[in-house]
Design a protein around this motif. Structure first.
Motif, mmCIF file in Angstrom:
data_model
loop_
_atom_site.group_PDB
_atom_site.id
_atom_site.type_symbol
_atom_site.label_atom_id
_atom_site.label_comp_id
_atom_site.label_asym_id
_atom_site.label_seq_id
_atom_site.Cartn_x
_atom_site.Cartn_y
_atom_site.Cartn_z
ATOM 1 N N PRO A 111 0.826 -1.216 0.000
ATOM 2 C CA PRO A 111 0.000 0.000 0.000
ATOM 3 C C PRO A 111 0.859 1.265 0.000
ATOM 4 C CG PRO A 111 -0.575 -1.505 1.796
ATOM 5 C CD PRO A 111 0.761 -1.908 1.279
ATOM 6 N N LEU A 112 0.353 2.308 -0.663
ATOM 7 C CA LEU A 112 1.020 3.606 -0.691
ATOM 8 C C LEU A 112 0.091 4.666 -0.100
ATOM 9 C CD1 LEU A 112 2.575 3.637 -4.284
ATOM 10 C CD2 LEU A 112 3.711 3.077 -2.139
ATOM 11 N N ASN A 113 0.672 5.533 0.698
ATOM 12 C CA ASN A 113 -0.045 6.626 1.333
ATOM 13 C C ASN A 113 -0.564 7.596 0.270
ATOM 14 O OD1 ASN A 113 -0.678 9.052 2.796
ATOM 15 N ND2 ASN A 113 0.696 8.421 4.433
ATOM 16 N N THR A 114 -1.848 7.943 0.331
ATOM 17 C CA THR A 114 -2.431 8.832 -0.669
ATOM 18 C C THR A 114 -1.870 10.248 -0.586
ATOM 19 O OG1 THR A 114 -4.291 9.263 0.828
ATOM 20 C CG2 THR A 114 -4.600 7.573 -0.865
ATOM 21 N N ARG A 115 -1.149 10.558 0.493
ATOM 22 C CA ARG A 115 -0.575 11.888 0.629
ATOM 23 C C ARG A 115 0.837 11.962 0.059
ATOM 24 N NH1 ARG A 115 -2.899 14.423 6.227
ATOM 25 N NH2 ARG A 115 -4.909 13.386 6.215
ATOM 26 N N PHE A 116 1.372 10.838 -0.355
ATOM 27 C CA PHE A 116 2.723 10.820 -0.895
ATOM 28 C C PHE A 116 2.826 11.649 -2.171
ATOM 29 C CE2 PHE A 116 4.373 6.489 0.886
ATOM 30 C CZ PHE A 116 4.620 7.102 2.099
ATOM 31 N N LYS A 117 3.997 12.252 -2.340
ATOM 32 C CA LYS A 117 4.363 12.855 -3.607
ATOM 33 C C LYS A 117 5.095 11.797 -4.455
ATOM 34 C CE LYS A 117 2.835 16.978 -2.523
ATOM 35 N NZ LYS A 117 2.167 16.743 -1.258
ATOM 36 N N GLY A 118 5.384 12.146 -5.701
ATOM 37 C CA GLY A 118 5.950 11.177 -6.629
ATOM 38 C C GLY A 118 7.237 10.538 -6.160
ATOM 39 N N ALA A 119 8.156 11.340 -5.606
ATOM 40 C CA ALA A 119 9.444 10.796 -5.170
ATOM 41 C C ALA A 119 9.274 9.817 -4.017
ATOM 42 C CB ALA A 119 10.385 11.935 -4.762
ATOM 43 N N GLU A 120 8.352 10.123 -3.091
ATOM 44 C CA GLU A 120 8.113 9.237 -1.950
ATOM 45 C C GLU A 120 7.548 7.903 -2.412
ATOM 46 O OE1 GLU A 120 6.714 12.088 1.628
ATOM 47 O OE2 GLU A 120 5.673 12.435 -0.263
ATOM 48 N N ALA A 121 6.573 7.969 -3.317
ATOM 49 C CA ALA A 121 5.982 6.735 -3.843
ATOM 50 C C ALA A 121 6.992 5.966 -4.681
ATOM 51 C CB ALA A 121 4.745 7.058 -4.674
ATOM 52 N N GLY A 122 7.758 6.704 -5.490
ATOM 53 C CA GLY A 122 8.738 6.059 -6.363
ATOM 54 C C GLY A 122 9.791 5.292 -5.591
ATOM 55 N N TYR A 123 10.202 5.834 -4.459
ATOM 56 C CA TYR A 123 11.199 5.137 -3.647
ATOM 57 C C TYR A 123 10.670 3.784 -3.188
ATOM 58 C CZ TYR A 123 14.288 3.872 0.157
ATOM 59 O OH TYR A 123 15.142 3.178 0.968
ATOM 60 N N ILE A 124 9.416 3.757 -2.715
ATOM 61 C CA ILE A 124 8.835 2.509 -2.222
ATOM 62 C C ILE A 124 8.607 1.515 -3.358
ATOM 63 C CG2 ILE A 124 6.742 1.517 -1.188
ATOM 64 C CD1 ILE A 124 6.685 3.948 0.660
ATOM 65 N N LEU A 125 8.182 2.003 -4.512
ATOM 66 C CA LEU A 125 8.006 1.117 -5.658
ATOM 67 C C LEU A 125 9.331 0.449 -6.023
ATOM 68 C CD1 LEU A 125 5.721 3.333 -7.928
ATOM 69 C CD2 LEU A 125 5.028 1.330 -6.600
ATOM 70 N N GLY A 158 -7.516 15.902 -6.585
ATOM 71 C CA GLY A 158 -6.734 16.734 -7.493
ATOM 72 C C GLY A 158 -5.288 16.311 -7.642
ATOM 73 N N ASN A 159 -4.891 15.219 -6.988
ATOM 74 C CA ASN A 159 -3.508 14.750 -7.074
ATOM 75 C C ASN A 159 -3.305 13.923 -8.343
ATOM 76 O OD1 ASN A 159 -2.419 15.692 -4.486
ATOM 77 N ND2 ASN A 159 -3.926 14.290 -3.595
ATOM 78 N N ARG A 160 -2.434 14.396 -9.217
ATOM 79 C CA ARG A 160 -2.106 13.655 -10.431
ATOM 80 C C ARG A 160 -0.941 12.725 -10.110
ATOM 81 N NH1 ARG A 160 -6.548 13.871 -12.879
ATOM 82 N NH2 ARG A 160 -5.389 12.681 -14.453
ATOM 83 N N TYR A 161 -1.283 11.578 -9.541
ATOM 84 C CA TYR A 161 -0.258 10.670 -9.041
ATOM 85 C C TYR A 161 0.695 10.194 -10.135
ATOM 86 C CZ TYR A 161 -2.943 10.313 -4.690
ATOM 87 O OH TYR A 161 -3.591 10.579 -3.508
ATOM 88 N N VAL A 162 0.147 9.780 -11.276
ATOM 89 C CA VAL A 162 0.994 9.243 -12.346
ATOM 90 C C VAL A 162 1.930 10.324 -12.875
ATOM 91 C CG1 VAL A 162 1.002 8.218 -14.652
ATOM 92 C CG2 VAL A 162 -0.712 7.493 -12.979
ATOM 93 N N GLU A 163 1.405 11.531 -13.039
ATOM 94 C CA GLU A 163 2.233 12.639 -13.500
ATOM 95 C C GLU A 163 3.342 12.946 -12.503
ATOM 96 O OE1 GLU A 163 1.409 17.361 -13.798
ATOM 97 O OE2 GLU A 163 0.036 16.093 -14.976
ATOM 98 N N SER A 164 2.985 12.961 -11.220
ATOM 99 C CA SER A 164 3.974 13.220 -10.168
ATOM 100 C C SER A 164 5.044 12.136 -10.133
ATOM 101 C CB SER A 164 3.258 13.308 -8.817
ATOM 102 O OG SER A 164 4.168 13.405 -7.751
ATOM 103 N N LEU A 165 4.609 10.907 -10.288
ATOM 104 C CA LEU A 165 5.539 9.774 -10.264
ATOM 105 C C LEU A 165 6.467 9.817 -11.469
ATOM 106 C CD1 LEU A 165 6.173 7.131 -8.717
ATOM 107 C CD2 LEU A 165 4.518 5.994 -10.196
ATOM 108 N N THR A 166 5.917 10.115 -12.625
ATOM 109 C CA THR A 166 6.717 10.185 -13.852
ATOM 110 C C THR A 166 7.746 11.302 -13.764
ATOM 111 O OG1 THR A 166 4.839 9.341 -15.137
ATOM 112 C CG2 THR A 166 6.611 10.426 -16.357
#
Length: 505
Positions: free
Chosen positions: A86-100, A116-124
């Motif tokens: 699971p990933l925290n919905t408050r994460f920004k792209g770098a935070e999520a990317g590290y865990i992935l 309003g969070n564009r998760y895929v865009e932030s992650l990319t």
């Protein structure tokens, strides 16, 4: 097999589909799934995952808020033999990317655009700048593609699910949690731990068949998922997920759905109790509250019992590494005991305190198997005798009831979310105006604690600019609420920053 006897999550889903067949399993707005329908949806999703190449032991990340889709996806992942990340919905792209990257996720399931969070865009973007440590991203499926994705598994036996054997001691999930280094580590937990522990938890909480459980605690948190989804599946209760806590909406849902069980952090209950329109809502169905995570006022426990007439109000203690729970109060405990302690160890779990007041140690079947692909961190956390070193300081009274008094680690809790100073400090240290920084938790009336940053600057610095800088890179609950500019940080003889001194300021 009865659900309470199931020791894998797929077996639990199958048992519930038979045992609680026509009882509501999930109510999410207009979506109402019976236990039989839930079983079918989970099988369809598991088949789609298998068709996408997910197999035994593959890690699959889930980045979405509480919803019926989150629950089906999570249960589908483990039914396909995968491991939920699971990933925290408050994460920004770098935070999520590290865990992935750290968890080696094969696939990411994401509700893109939540709040309003564009998760895929932030992650990319984070991947392109290597902020997450790599430019590689896993296969991504958004919830907008749900029907298309599930339809892709229809030809692979969607009704029966994939042909995979899951055993009780297989990993069921990796919940990533940070340490004092600020680098998240994946706690390895099994199907047996996730089911057996919450048989006990649900019994002590008094959860029964037909209960209606408002799931406000986020599912990306161990407690939200296991004391919420898993506990309800074990007992035949109805899960009513709420994506974002809004006090008025919560009051409306309690009234409309006749909610009986409502766990959450203390801020949830105080917000409800103090809402000006609270008495306009019929909250008489509420019976059970379970809280913890921070200081619990005795008066709040008394108000829950006196004003809302709750029969069971409990506190508990646990951490991700202990599968979410280690100690718990008992239903007949008095308000003072419930407010000032975390209860006693659960059956099969040992709790020890080093010295009269010292670090809290936990040992038992609920302790994680270790941190994923991190033997050094595992050895630091779990000693040779199997004791998990929690980093919390506490005291045990003569009854064996635990009271947490402090933390060895710097971690503090913001509205129920763990915040780790080292992680925040690492972000701030990259700002050109920051020479040195130390972050501590400071009391906050609404959230329990919030971050306060002590900053040694290289020149003129603007708190608003630092706030904006953090908001771009950190989940909002981690962003310091106050910046204190100081000429130097207090240090001991060995050069270590004296955070106790900073907290006293």
């Amino acid at each position: 097999m009865e659900p309470l006897a199931a020791r894998t999550i797929p077996d639990l889903v199958r048992a519930g589909a038979v045992h609680f067949r026509d009882r509501e399993a999930i109510v999410d707005g207009a979506v109402r799934l019976t236990y039989a329908q839930l079983g079918e949806e989970v099988n369809r999703f598991a088949a789609a995952l298998a068709a996408r190449g997910v197999g035994k032991g593959d890690r699959v990340a889930l980045w979405a808020p509480n919803s019926w889709r989150w629950i089906v996806a999570a249960l589908g992942i483990v039914t396909a033999g995968g491991v939920l990340v699971p990933l925290n919905t408050r994460f920004k792209g770098a935070e999520a990317g590290y865990i992935l990257r750290r968890g080696g996720a094969r696939l990411l399931l994401v509700e893109d655009g939540f709040l309003g969070n564009r998760y895929v865009e932030s992650l990319t973007a984070a991947a392109e700048t290597h902020e997450s440590g790599t430019s590689d991203l896993p296969d991504i499926v958004t919830f907008d593609q749900w029907e298309e994705f599930v339809g892709g598994g229809a030809a692979s036996g969607g009704a029966a699910g994939p042909d995979v054997t899951v055993t009780p001691d297989d990993l069921s999930d990796l919940f990533f949690t940070s340490g004092t280094t600020g680098q998240p580590k994946g706690a390895m937990l099994t199907h047996r731990q996730s089911t057996e522990l919450y048989v006990t938890w649900s019994a002590l909480a008094g959860l029964v068949e037909g209960d209606r459980y408002l799931l406000v605690n986020p599912c990306f948190n161990t407690f939200g998922y296991k004391a919420g989804v898993i506990a309800c599946l074990l007992r035949g209760a109805t899960v009513v997920p709420q994506a974002v806590f809004d006090v008025r909406e919560t009051l409306e849902v309690v009234q409309r759905e006749r909610i009986t069980v409502l766990p959450g952090p203390p801020t949830l209950y105080t917000s409800m109790l103090d809402h000006p329109d609270r008495t306009r809502f019929d909250l008489s169905s509420l019976r059970v509250a379970v809280t913890g995570a921070t200081t619990v006022p005795v008066v709040m426990i008394e108000r829950l019992r006196d004003e809302l007439k709750l029969r069971t109000v409990l506190t508990a203690y646990g951490l991700t590494e202990s599968c979410g729970t280690a100690t718990m109060c008992r239903p007949d405990d008095d308000p003072h005991t419930v407010a000032t302690t975390c209860g006693t160890a659960l059956p099969g779990v040992e709790v020890r305190v080093d010295g009269h007041t010292g670090e809290v140690l936990v040992r038992g079947y609920n302790v994680m198997r270790g941190y994923f692909e991190d033997p050094r961190a595992t050895a630091d956390a779990i000693d040779a005798d199997g004791w998990l070193h929690t980093g919390d300081v506490g005291v045990l009274d003569e009854r064996g009831y635990l009271r947490i008094t402090d933390r060895l680690k710097d971690m503090f809790i913001v509205g129920g979310f763990n915040a780790y100073p080292a992680e925040i400090e690492q972000v701030l240290a990259r700002h050109p105006a920051v020479a040195e920084v130390a972050v501590v938790g400071t009391p906050d009336e609404r959230l329990g604690e919030v971050a306060r940053a002590f900053v040694v600057t290289r020149g003129p610095a603007d708190p608003g600019e630092l706030t904006a800088y953090c908001k771009e890179r950190l989940a909002n609950y981690k962003v310091p609420r106050e910046f204190v500019f100081v000429p130097e940080l207090p240090r001991n003889a060995s050069g270590k920053v004296l955070k106790t001194t900073l907290r006293s300021r």
